[in-house]
Each structure stands twice: as structure tokens, then as C-alpha cells.
Write a protein that holds these residues in place. Sequence first.
Motif, PDB file in Angstrom:
ATOM      1  N   HIS A   6      46.272 -12.482  11.869  1.00 56.79           N
ATOM      2  CA  HIS A   6      46.079 -11.128  12.394  1.00 56.79           C
ATOM      3  C   HIS A   6      44.742 -10.967  13.117  1.00 56.79           C
ATOM      4  O   HIS A   6      44.447  -9.896  13.643  1.00 56.79           O
ATOM      5  CB  HIS A   6      46.165 -10.106  11.256  1.00 56.79           C
ATOM      6  CG  HIS A   6      47.500 -10.101  10.577  1.00 56.79           C
ATOM      7  ND1 HIS A   6      48.647  -9.618  11.181  1.00 56.79           N
ATOM      8  CD2 HIS A   6      47.885 -10.547   9.355  1.00 56.79           C
ATOM      9  CE1 HIS A   6      49.671  -9.742  10.362  1.00 56.79           C
ATOM     10  NE2 HIS A   6      49.238 -10.307   9.245  1.00 56.79           N
ATOM     11  N   HIS A  62      46.497  -0.111  18.600  1.00 58.33           N
ATOM     12  CA  HIS A  62      47.561  -1.008  18.142  1.00 58.33           C
ATOM     13  C   HIS A  62      47.597  -2.290  18.961  1.00 58.33           C
ATOM     14  O   HIS A  62      47.604  -3.401  18.415  1.00 58.33           O
ATOM     15  CB  HIS A  62      48.914  -0.293  18.233  1.00 58.33           C
ATOM     16  CG  HIS A  62      50.091  -1.183  17.991  1.00 58.33           C
ATOM     17  ND1 HIS A  62      50.540  -1.503  16.733  1.00 58.33           N
ATOM     18  CD2 HIS A  62      50.908  -1.844  18.855  1.00 58.33           C
ATOM     19  CE1 HIS A  62      51.582  -2.326  16.824  1.00 58.33           C
ATOM     20  NE2 HIS A  62      51.832  -2.539  18.109  1.00 58.33           N
ATOM     21  N   MET A  66      46.806  -6.206  18.414  1.00 54.86           N
ATOM     22  CA  MET A  66      47.862  -7.192  18.610  1.00 54.86           C
ATOM     23  C   MET A  66      47.418  -8.362  19.485  1.00 54.86           C
ATOM     24  O   MET A  66      48.033  -9.428  19.463  1.00 54.86           O
ATOM     25  CB  MET A  66      49.099  -6.534  19.228  1.00 54.86           C
ATOM     26  CG  MET A  66      49.838  -5.598  18.276  1.00 54.86           C
ATOM     27  SD  MET A  66      50.393  -6.403  16.755  1.00 54.86           S
ATOM     28  CE  MET A  66      51.649  -7.517  17.393  1.00 54.86           C
ATOM     29  N   PHE A  69      46.923 -11.160  17.282  1.00 54.93           N
ATOM     30  CA  PHE A  69      48.056 -11.552  16.439  1.00 54.93           C
ATOM     31  C   PHE A  69      48.669 -12.849  16.965  1.00 54.93           C
ATOM     32  O   PHE A  69      48.976 -12.976  18.153  1.00 54.93           O
ATOM     33  CB  PHE A  69      49.109 -10.446  16.440  1.00 54.93           C
ATOM     34  CG  PHE A  69      50.337 -10.764  15.633  1.00 54.93           C
ATOM     35  CD1 PHE A  69      50.274 -10.861  14.251  1.00 54.93           C
ATOM     36  CD2 PHE A  69      51.567 -10.952  16.256  1.00 54.93           C
ATOM     37  CE1 PHE A  69      51.411 -11.156  13.497  1.00 54.93           C
ATOM     38  CE2 PHE A  69      52.704 -11.237  15.522  1.00 54.93           C
ATOM     39  CZ  PHE A  69      52.624 -11.330  14.138  1.00 54.93           C
ATOM     40  N   TYR A  78      55.902 -10.054  25.178  1.00 60.74           N
ATOM     41  CA  TYR A  78      56.171  -8.637  24.929  1.00 60.74           C
ATOM     42  C   TYR A  78      57.152  -8.096  25.959  1.00 60.74           C
ATOM     43  O   TYR A  78      56.996  -8.338  27.163  1.00 60.74           O
ATOM     44  CB  TYR A  78      54.876  -7.820  24.991  1.00 60.74           C
ATOM     45  CG  TYR A  78      53.924  -8.132  23.855  1.00 60.74           C
ATOM     46  CD1 TYR A  78      53.958  -7.412  22.679  1.00 60.74           C
ATOM     47  CD2 TYR A  78      53.003  -9.170  23.970  1.00 60.74           C
ATOM     48  CE1 TYR A  78      53.098  -7.704  21.625  1.00 60.74           C
ATOM     49  CE2 TYR A  78      52.142  -9.473  22.927  1.00 60.74           C
ATOM     50  CZ  TYR A  78      52.186  -8.734  21.767  1.00 60.74           C
ATOM     51  OH  TYR A  78      51.342  -9.038  20.738  1.00 60.74           O
ATOM     52  N   MET A 130      56.257  -3.244  17.797  1.00 62.54           N
ATOM     53  CA  MET A 130      56.610  -4.505  17.134  1.00 62.54           C
ATOM     54  C   MET A 130      57.983  -4.996  17.579  1.00 62.54           C
ATOM     55  O   MET A 130      58.226  -6.195  17.677  1.00 62.54           O
ATOM     56  CB  MET A 130      56.591  -4.314  15.612  1.00 62.54           C
ATOM     57  CG  MET A 130      55.199  -4.091  15.024  1.00 62.54           C
ATOM     58  SD  MET A 130      54.077  -5.460  15.367  1.00 62.54           S
ATOM     59  CE  MET A 130      54.859  -6.771  14.426  1.00 62.54           C
ATOM     60  N   HIS A 188      47.952   0.494  10.607  1.00 61.52           N
ATOM     61  CA  HIS A 188      48.362  -0.641  11.437  1.00 61.52           C
ATOM     62  C   HIS A 188      48.416  -1.928  10.620  1.00 61.52           C
ATOM     63  O   HIS A 188      49.430  -2.646  10.652  1.00 61.52           O
ATOM     64  CB  HIS A 188      47.394  -0.817  12.606  1.00 61.52           C
ATOM     65  CG  HIS A 188      47.620  -2.082  13.381  1.00 61.52           C
ATOM     66  ND1 HIS A 188      48.571  -2.192  14.370  1.00 61.52           N
ATOM     67  CD2 HIS A 188      47.046  -3.316  13.281  1.00 61.52           C
ATOM     68  CE1 HIS A 188      48.568  -3.416  14.858  1.00 61.52           C
ATOM     69  NE2 HIS A 188      47.647  -4.121  14.218  1.00 61.52           N
ATOM     70  N   MET A 192      51.324  -4.483   9.476  1.00 61.92           N
ATOM     71  CA  MET A 192      51.323  -5.895   9.861  1.00 61.92           C
ATOM     72  C   MET A 192      51.457  -6.810   8.648  1.00 61.92           C
ATOM     73  O   MET A 192      52.071  -7.877   8.730  1.00 61.92           O
ATOM     74  CB  MET A 192      50.036  -6.232  10.625  1.00 61.92           C
ATOM     75  CG  MET A 192      49.916  -5.525  11.971  1.00 61.92           C
ATOM     76  SD  MET A 192      51.366  -5.745  13.025  1.00 61.92           S
ATOM     77  CE  MET A 192      51.340  -7.524  13.300  1.00 61.92           C
TER      78      MET A 192
END
Length: 255
Positions: A6, A62, A66, A69, A78, A130, A188, A192
Motif C-alpha cells: 500500500h 484516494h 493508489m 498501491f 485503471y 477500486m 481509505h 484497502m
Amino acid sequence: MGHLDHAAFGWLTPVLSYAMACTGAALGLRCTVRALGATGRSRRNWLITAASAIGTGIWTMHFVAMLGFAVSGTDIRYDVLLTVLSLLVAMVFVGAGVFAVGYGKDRTRALLTGGLATGLGVAGMHYLGMAALRLHGQVHYDPALVTLSVVIAVAAATVALWAGLNIESPVAVAVASLVLGAAVSSMHYTGMIAVRVDVAPSGAALPGATAMQFIFPLAVGLGSYLFITAAFVALSPTARERAEYTSAEQLAAAP
């Protein structure tokens, strides 16, 4: 099961995402305070600005988070449409909550309704964002942690709107923004932690855009919007300041 990281860039993305959440919260609170002291079109405009600031701040928080991540064994892409849709969801639901508070006759009912709408919007934005993930494997969630993240989102949103109704001091707004930024970040990362990924290694190309191709430029653009709007709000006099200025002018003009 793939190993989830993360914070692939260390503390950079968590700290920067927290700063975005605090900036959006501070700007939204200041705009809400201005709205409650205004009437007519001016109130509506301040509420729209508050909704866009809070929604943008949450979304930017967010997706900046990410950026850090990563999942071992697979690349990440994405879906552009779902990612943009998550931003619109955040703004629409936050707008509903802010307008409920701004125009509600019964403050308690307006606060609860607005907090629920805004919190569900925050959670919806997160999980829609997500859903935009594209990777080689299947994403699963821990239902208990998902539920907890939604509860945190609703609680944080309700506290944020309460602060907008009851806090006027710039220092108090700053402190409230730091607390709310922490609450949004907690929501958040709780969401996660609920994530599990069963990786299915594949050489096939993933659809969608990489974080640096799409998320990073959009986050930078929205972050710039937040800081420019914050400067505008900081330089705009409040209703009380305008009244004091008018009163001083009248006294100076009196014979």
C-alpha cells in the motif's frame, strides 16, 4: 495470493494523500461557513464550491494513495470511464449532503441526512475507484472491514458537516480539517486492508491506463484546482468582514 503493497513509494503517497484530504476538508468547511452567512445565489454558489472542494479533495486523496498501491505478480491498470465516474459520484453525493445542510430547516435532520449522503458518496467513490482496477487476477473483500470503512466514511462526513455548521474560527477550521483528513485517510486504508487479490499470472496486455498515464496528471490538475480555489477563498471577505468594512466606511463618511 499476491502480496499487496500500500506504500510502494514509502511515506510519500500516504503523506501527500493526507495533505490532499486536509486541503479539501479545510476548503469545504470555509465555503460552507461562507454559505451559511449568505443568501440567494451567493449561498448556492458557495455550497457548489464546497461540494466540489470536498469531492475533489477526497477523490484526489484516494488516487494519490493508489499511486503507491502495487500487487506482486501483476501490473495494474485503471478503467478511465469508471475512474472519472467515481469523481462525479463523489461530487454529486457530497453536493447532496452539503445542500441538505445549507438549506435544511431542521438542523439535526439535515445533518444526519447530509452526513449519510456524503458518507455513502465517499464510500461509493472509493469502491467504484477500486472497481476500475484492472489486473491479472481476482479482487476479493473482507465484508466486515468494508462495512467498517463505510461506517467511518459516514461518521467522518457527519462530523465534517457538523463542523461546517458550528465552527467559524480559522484556527478551529484548521484543526477540524486535520482531524477530518485523518478520518478520510483511515477510511481509505481500512477499505484497502479489506482487499485480497488472487493473482493469475498472464502475459496478456491489460486494458486501461497506467497510474502515471492517467491518474497522476488528473490528480495534479485537481490538486492545483484545490490550491487555487483555496487562495481565492482566503482572499474573499466573509459576510462579517464586509459588514464591518461597510460600517467603517459609513462612520468615516459621517460628518
